[in-house]
Design a protein around this motif. Structure first.
Motif, PDB file in Angstrom:
ATOM      1  N   LEU A  19     -35.460   0.089   6.514  1.00 14.78           N
ATOM      2  CA  LEU A  19     -34.785  -1.394   7.053  1.00 14.78           C
ATOM      3  C   LEU A  19     -35.525  -1.472   8.437  1.00 14.78           C
ATOM      4  O   LEU A  19     -35.483  -0.724   8.934  1.00 14.78           O
ATOM      5  CB  LEU A  19     -33.396  -1.137   7.112  1.00 14.78           C
ATOM      6  CG  LEU A  19     -32.612  -0.597   6.185  1.00 14.78           C
ATOM      7  CD1 LEU A  19     -31.288  -0.659   6.430  1.00 14.78           C
ATOM      8  CD2 LEU A  19     -32.846  -1.692   4.829  1.00 14.78           C
TER       9      LEU A  19
ATOM     10  N   THR B  33     -35.142 -15.343   8.327  1.00 15.35           N
ATOM     11  CA  THR B  33     -35.515 -14.911   7.133  1.00 15.35           C
ATOM     12  C   THR B  33     -35.402 -13.485   6.788  1.00 15.35           C
ATOM     13  O   THR B  33     -35.300 -12.758   7.999  1.00 15.35           O
ATOM     14  CB  THR B  33     -36.935 -15.351   6.511  1.00 15.35           C
ATOM     15  OG1 THR B  33     -37.689 -14.504   7.346  1.00 15.35           O
ATOM     16  CG2 THR B  33     -37.204 -16.797   6.565  1.00 15.35           C
ATOM     17  N   THR B  34     -35.151 -13.094   5.822  1.00 13.97           N
ATOM     18  CA  THR B  34     -35.332 -11.564   5.180  1.00 13.97           C
ATOM     19  C   THR B  34     -36.424 -11.614   4.350  1.00 13.97           C
ATOM     20  O   THR B  34     -36.472 -12.279   3.338  1.00 13.97           O
ATOM     21  CB  THR B  34     -34.027 -10.989   4.869  1.00 13.97           C
ATOM     22  OG1 THR B  34     -32.822 -11.289   5.457  1.00 13.97           O
ATOM     23  CG2 THR B  34     -33.968  -9.491   4.380  1.00 13.97           C
ATOM     24  N   ASP B  35     -37.145 -10.671   4.726  1.00 17.07           N
ATOM     25  CA  ASP B  35     -38.629 -10.622   3.680  1.00 17.07           C
ATOM     26  C   ASP B  35     -38.523  -9.039   3.055  1.00 17.07           C
ATOM     27  O   ASP B  35     -38.023  -8.158   3.658  1.00 17.07           O
ATOM     28  CB  ASP B  35     -39.782 -10.409   4.689  1.00 17.07           C
ATOM     29  CG  ASP B  35     -40.039 -11.612   5.352  1.00 17.07           C
ATOM     30  OD1 ASP B  35     -39.417 -12.968   5.052  1.00 17.07           O
ATOM     31  OD2 ASP B  35     -40.443 -11.875   6.429  1.00 17.07           O
TER      32      ASP B  35
ATOM     33  N   GLY C 145     -32.800  -7.333  12.936  1.00 21.36           N
ATOM     34  CA  GLY C 145     -31.275  -7.223  12.204  1.00 21.36           C
ATOM     35  C   GLY C 145     -30.977  -5.785  11.720  1.00 21.36           C
ATOM     36  O   GLY C 145     -30.015  -5.632  11.187  1.00 21.36           O
ATOM     37  N   ALA C 146     -32.176  -5.099  11.725  1.00 27.04           N
ATOM     38  CA  ALA C 146     -31.876  -3.669  11.076  1.00 27.04           C
ATOM     39  C   ALA C 146     -31.062  -2.684  11.990  1.00 27.04           C
ATOM     40  O   ALA C 146     -30.610  -1.864  11.585  1.00 27.04           O
ATOM     41  CB  ALA C 146     -33.400  -3.017  10.798  1.00 27.04           C
TER      42      ALA C 146
ATOM     43  N   SER D 233     -39.373 -13.674   0.127  1.00 30.64           N
ATOM     44  CA  SER D 233     -38.889 -13.960   1.566  1.00 30.64           C
ATOM     45  C   SER D 233     -37.649 -14.949   1.186  1.00 30.64           C
ATOM     46  O   SER D 233     -37.890 -15.693   0.193  1.00 30.64           O
ATOM     47  CB  SER D 233     -39.928 -14.744   2.299  1.00 30.64           C
ATOM     48  OG  SER D 233     -39.297 -15.111   3.526  1.00 30.64           O
TER      49      SER D 233
ATOM     50  N   GLY E 229     -30.754 -14.604   6.773  1.00 25.52           N
ATOM     51  CA  GLY E 229     -31.451 -13.571   7.887  1.00 25.52           C
ATOM     52  C   GLY E 229     -30.010 -13.520   9.024  1.00 25.52           C
ATOM     53  O   GLY E 229     -28.956 -13.977   8.878  1.00 25.52           O
TER      54      GLY E 229
ATOM     55  N   ILE F  43     -37.680  -3.640   3.911  1.00 23.35           N
ATOM     56  CA  ILE F  43     -36.703  -5.029   3.982  1.00 23.35           C
ATOM     57  C   ILE F  43     -36.840  -5.350   5.581  1.00 23.35           C
ATOM     58  O   ILE F  43     -36.452  -4.473   6.194  1.00 23.35           O
ATOM     59  CB  ILE F  43     -35.210  -4.856   3.516  1.00 23.35           C
ATOM     60  CG1 ILE F  43     -35.171  -4.328   2.359  1.00 23.35           C
ATOM     61  CG2 ILE F  43     -34.650  -6.294   3.528  1.00 23.35           C
ATOM     62  CD1 ILE F  43     -33.777  -4.064   1.622  1.00 23.35           C
ATOM     63  N   GLN F  44     -37.256  -6.432   5.632  1.00 22.85           N
ATOM     64  CA  GLN F  44     -37.754  -7.145   7.329  1.00 22.85           C
ATOM     65  C   GLN F  44     -36.532  -8.175   7.592  1.00 22.85           C
ATOM     66  O   GLN F  44     -36.621  -9.256   6.949  1.00 22.85           O
ATOM     67  CB  GLN F  44     -39.168  -7.486   7.195  1.00 22.85           C
ATOM     68  CG  GLN F  44     -39.356  -8.252   8.572  1.00 22.85           C
ATOM     69  CD  GLN F  44     -39.657  -7.180   9.419  1.00 22.85           C
ATOM     70  OE1 GLN F  44     -39.951  -6.236   9.272  1.00 22.85           O
ATOM     71  NE2 GLN F  44     -39.933  -7.846  10.875  1.00 22.85           N
ATOM     72  N   PHE F  45     -35.552  -7.655   8.451  1.00 22.05           N
ATOM     73  CA  PHE F  45     -34.469  -8.494   8.779  1.00 22.05           C
ATOM     74  C   PHE F  45     -34.844  -9.349   9.921  1.00 22.05           C
ATOM     75  O   PHE F  45     -34.672  -8.790  11.117  1.00 22.05           O
ATOM     76  CB  PHE F  45     -33.022  -7.764   9.113  1.00 22.05           C
ATOM     77  CG  PHE F  45     -32.441  -7.003   7.851  1.00 22.05           C
ATOM     78  CD1 PHE F  45     -31.741  -7.413   7.225  1.00 22.05           C
ATOM     79  CD2 PHE F  45     -32.941  -5.696   7.558  1.00 22.05           C
ATOM     80  CE1 PHE F  45     -30.949  -6.998   6.198  1.00 22.05           C
ATOM     81  CE2 PHE F  45     -32.305  -5.112   6.518  1.00 22.05           C
ATOM     82  CZ  PHE F  45     -31.439  -5.658   5.648  1.00 22.05           C
TER      83      PHE F  45
ATOM     84  N   ILE G 186     -28.482 -10.486   0.461  1.00 22.01           N
ATOM     85  CA  ILE G 186     -29.645  -9.735   0.712  1.00 22.01           C
ATOM     86  C   ILE G 186     -29.900  -8.471  -0.264  1.00 22.01           C
ATOM     87  O   ILE G 186     -30.927  -8.230  -0.798  1.00 22.01           O
ATOM     88  CB  ILE G 186     -29.514  -9.260   2.022  1.00 22.01           C
ATOM     89  CG1 ILE G 186     -29.810 -10.561   3.117  1.00 22.01           C
ATOM     90  CG2 ILE G 186     -30.757  -8.509   2.389  1.00 22.01           C
ATOM     91  CD1 ILE G 186     -29.452 -10.289   4.391  1.00 22.01           C
TER      92      ILE G 186
END
Ligand SMILES: Nc1ncnc2c1ncn2[C@@H]1O[C@H](COP(=O)(O)OP(=O)(O)OP(=O)(O)O)[C@@H](O)[C@H]1O
Ligand SMILES: [Mg+2]
Length: 349
Positions: free
Chosen positions: A290, A197-199, A294-295, A213, A217, A191-193, A265
């Motif tokens: 994560l 966006t969050t992907d 944002g992680a 996506s 975010g 999970i890319q914060f 999310i």
């Protein structure tokens, strides 16, 4: 001879750059750095905004003393269309191309003349094997990038005096830095914060099987705190970073405000896992990583672990990278923010 490879991640919140020395031995960190993106930055289509962005990139490259002119750049996951086609039999090269174009028409919601389609054959069915056997499928990762989007990145780079060695999606980059192509690593949800966006991406056997996506975010979290507390955005940002999802802080007030957005999310993460496991039931997701700026939010790992019931880890894109001691502390502070940039710099020619 060792050569320098540069990864440039132009985010909407910050721009990150990483230079690695690549030789026979393991990659070694030469330099890294980040700078806050100007607003609106890469989202904008006006020349003036893109020039402001180019100025920031120039400043960053000077500050980190990178004078390499060729860079690998990431395209945002939210702007590209990615699909795994995993049910093809043995096909000749030209048949494969036709099959990909045929499938592309289905999943790309715009005319094919407006996108660049790239693909990577992950597995090739054996010509002589029967199609029904599982190990004989041809598997292809297809990425379609709108020409308008890639043209904008190329334009910004040329304003800086840089040329793209390659453009690839954020997911391809983070997969390289966080999982690599180790066929034995456990099936993973990354999970890319980011800010806008969050992907999400499911990775198994070192390959990407599913990506998604969503537009919730880090920025949504900050906005929500600003609204509820009637704060300036900068103060809301501070609260997010200090208290985050720590329930024991400020009587859980920050936690309660952030929770509905994080639950969107978490909900999406569950749907991605379900969709993946419905398709590949023999290979369930074993861990969640994560990543992204944002992680770093306090309490996030625990919140996801509790809600997903899976092992959850912080991303460490520097794990396999050799580095000097004096850079090590700089890396530890915001490791997860560099996952994309490190992955880009790790790309093989
Ligand atoms: N310690 C922290 N706690 C919580 N959030 C954080 C922390 N540090 C950074 N962030 C948030 O991370 C986001 C920035 O992450 P990142 O640099 O990955 O985004 P970006 O790449 O610029 O954005 P995008 O990919 O969406 O364009 C911001 O929303 C920022 O508020
Ligand atoms: Mg980003």
């Amino acid at each position: 001879m060792a050569k320098t490879s540069v990864g440039l991640d132009i985010g909407t919140h910050s721009i990150k750059v990483v230079a690695l020395s690549r030789g026979d031995k393991s990659p070694k960190l030469i330099s890294l750095g980040s700078i806050v993106s100007p607003m609106p930055g890469i989202i904008s289509d006006t020349t003036a905004d893109l020039e402001a962005l180019a100025d920031s990139i120039k400043k960053l490259m000077t500050a980190v003393k990178i004078d390499e002119k060729e860079v690998v750049v990431a395209l945002p996951e939210s702007k590209v269309f990615t699909r795994i086609i995993d049910d093809l039999p043995y096909l000749t090269d030209s048949e494969l191309t036709s099959a990909i174009v045929y499938v592309s028409e289905e999943f790309i919601p715009m005319p094919l003349t407006e996108v660049n389609i790239n693909w990577q054959v992950l597995a090739r069915a054996d010509k002589n094997n029967s199609v029904s056997s599982k190990s004989t499928k041809t598997i292809v990762l297809v990425v379609a990038s709108p020409k308008k989007v890639t043209a904008k990145y190329v334009k910004v780079l040329s304003m800086v005096g840089l040329t793209p060695k390659a453009l690839e999606t954020e997911t391809i980059a983070v997969t390289r830095s966080l999982v690599g192509n180790n066929p034995f690593s456990p099936s993973t949800l990354i999970i890319q914060f980011g800010s806008q966006t969050t992907d999400f991406a499911t990775i198994s056997k070192g390959l990407i099987w599913l990506t998604r996506s969503i537009s919730s975010g880090g920025l949504s979290l900050t906005r929500s705190l600003a609204q509820h507390f009637n704060f300036e955005m900068s103060q809301a940002e501070e609260y997010k970073k200090v208290y985050g999802m720590r329930r024991d802080q400020l009587e859980g007030k920050v936690y309660e405000i952030l929770k509905p957005i994080l639950d969107i999310i978490v909900g999406e993460a569950k749907r991605v896992i379900q969709a993946y496991e419905a398709k590949y039931p023999a290979d369930p997701i074993k861990r969640v990583v994560l990543s992204g700026g944002g992680a770093k939010m306090p309490g996030l790992v625990i919140y996801f672990a509790e809600n997903l019931g899976l092992e959850v880890q912080d991303a460490d894109p520097w794990y396999f990278i050799e580095k000097d001691k004096d850079l090590a502390s700089k890396l530890a502070n915001d490791a997860s923010a560099y996952s994309v940039a490190v992955g880009l710099a790790l790309r093989e020619d």
